[in-house]
Each structure stands twice: as C-alpha cells, then as structure tokens.
Scaffold this motif. Structure first.
Motif, PDB file in Angstrom:
ATOM      1  N   GLN A  14      41.723 -43.830  45.414  1.00 40.72           N
ATOM      2  CA  GLN A  14      41.018 -44.214  44.195  1.00 40.72           C
ATOM      3  C   GLN A  14      41.602 -43.548  42.954  1.00 40.72           C
ATOM      4  OE1 GLN A  14      39.818 -42.319  46.605  1.00 40.72           O
ATOM      5  NE2 GLN A  14      38.470 -40.733  45.853  1.00 40.72           N
ATOM      6  N   MET A  15      42.418 -42.529  43.128  1.00 36.66           N
ATOM      7  CA  MET A  15      42.968 -41.804  41.989  1.00 36.66           C
ATOM      8  C   MET A  15      44.429 -42.144  41.691  1.00 36.66           C
ATOM      9  SD  MET A  15      40.359 -40.274  41.215  1.00 36.66           S
ATOM     10  CE  MET A  15      39.892 -38.687  40.670  1.00 36.66           C
ATOM     11  N   ASN A  16      45.150 -42.719  42.632  1.00 34.71           N
ATOM     12  CA  ASN A  16      46.586 -42.871  42.437  1.00 34.71           C
ATOM     13  C   ASN A  16      46.949 -43.906  41.389  1.00 34.71           C
ATOM     14  OD1 ASN A  16      46.245 -45.268  43.782  1.00 34.71           O
ATOM     15  ND2 ASN A  16      47.429 -44.684  45.579  1.00 34.71           N
ATOM     16  N   ARG A  17      45.968 -44.548  40.796  1.00 34.73           N
ATOM     17  CA  ARG A  17      46.285 -45.475  39.709  1.00 34.73           C
ATOM     18  C   ARG A  17      46.331 -44.761  38.364  1.00 34.73           C
ATOM     19  NH1 ARG A  17      40.721 -47.383  41.494  1.00 34.73           N
ATOM     20  NH2 ARG A  17      39.670 -46.277  39.868  1.00 34.73           N
ATOM     21  N   PHE A  18      46.281 -43.433  38.372  1.00 36.78           N
ATOM     22  CA  PHE A  18      46.326 -42.645  37.151  1.00 36.78           C
ATOM     23  C   PHE A  18      47.544 -41.717  37.163  1.00 36.78           C
ATOM     24  CE2 PHE A  18      41.827 -43.567  37.871  1.00 36.78           C
ATOM     25  CZ  PHE A  18      41.557 -44.273  36.707  1.00 36.78           C
ATOM     26  N   GLY A  21      47.623 -38.562  34.814  1.00 34.92           N
ATOM     27  CA  GLY A  21      46.874 -37.381  35.235  1.00 34.92           C
ATOM     28  C   GLY A  21      47.675 -36.516  36.190  1.00 34.92           C
ATOM     29  N   HIS A  22      48.348 -37.156  37.126  1.00 33.31           N
ATOM     30  CA  HIS A  22      49.178 -36.406  38.067  1.00 33.31           C
ATOM     31  C   HIS A  22      50.369 -35.772  37.361  1.00 33.31           C
ATOM     32  CE1 HIS A  22      52.256 -35.660  41.111  1.00 33.31           C
ATOM     33  NE2 HIS A  22      51.219 -35.235  41.810  1.00 33.31           N
ATOM     34  N   ALA A  23      50.995 -36.505  36.468  1.00 40.23           N
ATOM     35  CA  ALA A  23      52.149 -35.960  35.740  1.00 40.23           C
ATOM     36  C   ALA A  23      51.743 -34.720  34.937  1.00 40.23           C
ATOM     37  CB  ALA A  23      52.739 -37.024  34.820  1.00 40.23           C
ATOM     38  N   LEU A  24      50.552 -34.752  34.370  1.00 38.71           N
ATOM     39  CA  LEU A  24      50.067 -33.611  33.607  1.00 38.71           C
ATOM     40  C   LEU A  24      49.849 -32.398  34.512  1.00 38.71           C
ATOM     41  CD1 LEU A  24      49.025 -32.237  31.091  1.00 38.71           C
ATOM     42  CD2 LEU A  24      46.835 -33.389  31.451  1.00 38.71           C
ATOM     43  N   LEU A  25      49.195 -32.594  35.638  1.00 39.12           N
ATOM     44  CA  LEU A  25      48.983 -31.488  36.577  1.00 39.12           C
ATOM     45  C   LEU A  25      50.308 -30.928  37.091  1.00 39.12           C
ATOM     46  CD1 LEU A  25      45.968 -32.650  38.722  1.00 39.12           C
ATOM     47  CD2 LEU A  25      46.097 -30.581  37.341  1.00 39.12           C
ATOM     48  N   ALA A  26      51.243 -31.811  37.418  1.00 35.42           N
ATOM     49  CA  ALA A  26      52.546 -31.361  37.921  1.00 35.42           C
ATOM     50  C   ALA A  26      53.303 -30.561  36.863  1.00 35.42           C
ATOM     51  CB  ALA A  26      53.368 -32.562  38.389  1.00 35.42           C
ATOM     52  N   ALA A  27      53.239 -31.009  35.614  1.00 34.14           N
ATOM     53  CA  ALA A  27      53.924 -30.289  34.534  1.00 34.14           C
ATOM     54  C   ALA A  27      53.300 -28.915  34.320  1.00 34.14           C
ATOM     55  CB  ALA A  27      53.872 -31.103  33.245  1.00 34.14           C
ATOM     56  N   ALA A  28      51.982 -28.838  34.392  1.00 35.47           N
ATOM     57  CA  ALA A  28      51.311 -27.548  34.224  1.00 35.47           C
ATOM     58  C   ALA A  28      51.616 -26.613  35.391  1.00 35.47           C
ATOM     59  CB  ALA A  28      49.803 -27.760  34.083  1.00 35.47           C
ATOM     60  N   MET A  64      42.843 -27.691  25.457  1.00 34.05           N
ATOM     61  CA  MET A  64      42.765 -28.676  26.536  1.00 34.05           C
ATOM     62  C   MET A  64      43.799 -29.773  26.283  1.00 34.05           C
ATOM     63  SD  MET A  64      39.549 -31.142  27.446  1.00 34.05           S
ATOM     64  CE  MET A  64      39.744 -32.179  26.012  1.00 34.05           C
ATOM     65  N   ILE A  65      44.307 -30.355  27.345  1.00 38.16           N
ATOM     66  CA  ILE A  65      45.244 -31.479  27.215  1.00 38.16           C
ATOM     67  C   ILE A  65      44.524 -32.741  27.655  1.00 38.16           C
ATOM     68  CG2 ILE A  65      47.473 -32.460  27.845  1.00 38.16           C
ATOM     69  CD1 ILE A  65      48.398 -29.599  28.481  1.00 38.16           C
ATOM     70  N   TRP A  66      44.581 -33.741  26.823  1.00 37.26           N
ATOM     71  CA  TRP A  66      43.916 -35.018  27.031  1.00 37.26           C
ATOM     72  C   TRP A  66      44.994 -36.096  27.208  1.00 37.26           C
ATOM     73  CZ3 TRP A  66      41.356 -38.003  22.468  1.00 37.26           C
ATOM     74  CH2 TRP A  66      40.597 -39.066  22.952  1.00 37.26           C
ATOM     75  N   PRO A  67      45.206 -36.616  28.417  1.00 43.23           N
ATOM     76  CA  PRO A  67      46.307 -37.541  28.664  1.00 43.23           C
ATOM     77  C   PRO A  67      46.047 -38.992  28.279  1.00 43.23           C
ATOM     78  CG  PRO A  67      45.201 -37.098  30.712  1.00 43.23           C
ATOM     79  CD  PRO A  67      44.548 -36.236  29.671  1.00 43.23           C
ATOM     80  N   HIS A  68      44.905 -39.296  27.696  1.00 38.62           N
ATOM     81  CA  HIS A  68      44.581 -40.688  27.394  1.00 38.62           C
ATOM     82  C   HIS A  68      44.603 -41.002  25.904  1.00 38.62           C
ATOM     83  CE1 HIS A  68      43.550 -41.176  31.536  1.00 38.62           C
ATOM     84  NE2 HIS A  68      42.693 -40.184  31.464  1.00 38.62           N
TER      85      HIS A  68
END
Length: 107
Positions: A14-18, A21-28, A64-68
């Motif tokens: 249900q989350m892999n369509r975002f 969000g994953h790119a942000l977590l990976a970069a952090a 905070m980082i807001w990816p949207h």
C-alpha cells in the motif's frame, strides 16, 4: 532499529506508490549525523528527534521535510517554508547544515 523499520515499511504494497517518501528516507539515512537521531514520519513528512519515547513529536530537532510541496521537497519550520529543493538529497543536506552542533544519539 527505527530507520530500518521505516525504510522497510515504505516498501509495503500500500505504500510503494509513494517513491518520493522512500527517496526522502533513503537520503536522510545516508547521512551519518541523521542516523543518530530518531526518524519521525507522518504523511511522508520527515522530521528528527533526539527522543526515543512515544512523545517524539514535541522533541523534534531541526526543520521538517515535506516531499509533496509542488513536486519539490520543502523544508519547513512549523508552517513557514524555509527552502524548496528538487531532490531529497538537497533537502536533507540543508537540514544537516542547520542542525545545532553537538547533537548526540537519540535516547
């Protein structure tokens, strides 16, 4: 480890369509100074905490980082947008640069 749990959770069906969000977590996660802190996420926003207890939201450190935000990554301090970046790596680098010195590991 909370970072691994968050990164793994983003791959759930249900989350892999975002991917943002994953790119942000990976970069952090790629930043050693941020790996010492507790990641806190909500609606794919990311902020960091020095506290590992349930009330992490009130102990956030840095912006905070807001990816949207208009297809970019907005770095916010509460409701004020401090900067916008095209890539998550740029947004994370900005957050790292404005963190107070001497931050220790989350506890």
């Amino acid at each position: 480890m909370e970072w691994c749990r968050r990164l793994d959770g983003i791959h759930m069906p249900q989350m892999n369509r975002f991917p943002r969000g994953h790119a942000l977590l990976a970069a952090a996660y790629a930043q050693p100074v941020l790996r010492q802190l507790m990641p806190v996420t909500s609606h794919f926003n990311l902020w960091l905490s020095t506290n590992t207890t349930a009330n992490r939201r009130t102990t956030g450190i840095g912006p905070m980082i807001w990816p949207h935000y208009e297809r970019s990554y907005a770095v916010r301090n509460r409701s004020e947008v401090l900067a916008r970046f095209e890539t998550p790596e740029e947004a994370v680098a900005f957050v790292v640069a404005v963190l107070p010195e001497g931050i220790g590991p989350a506890r």
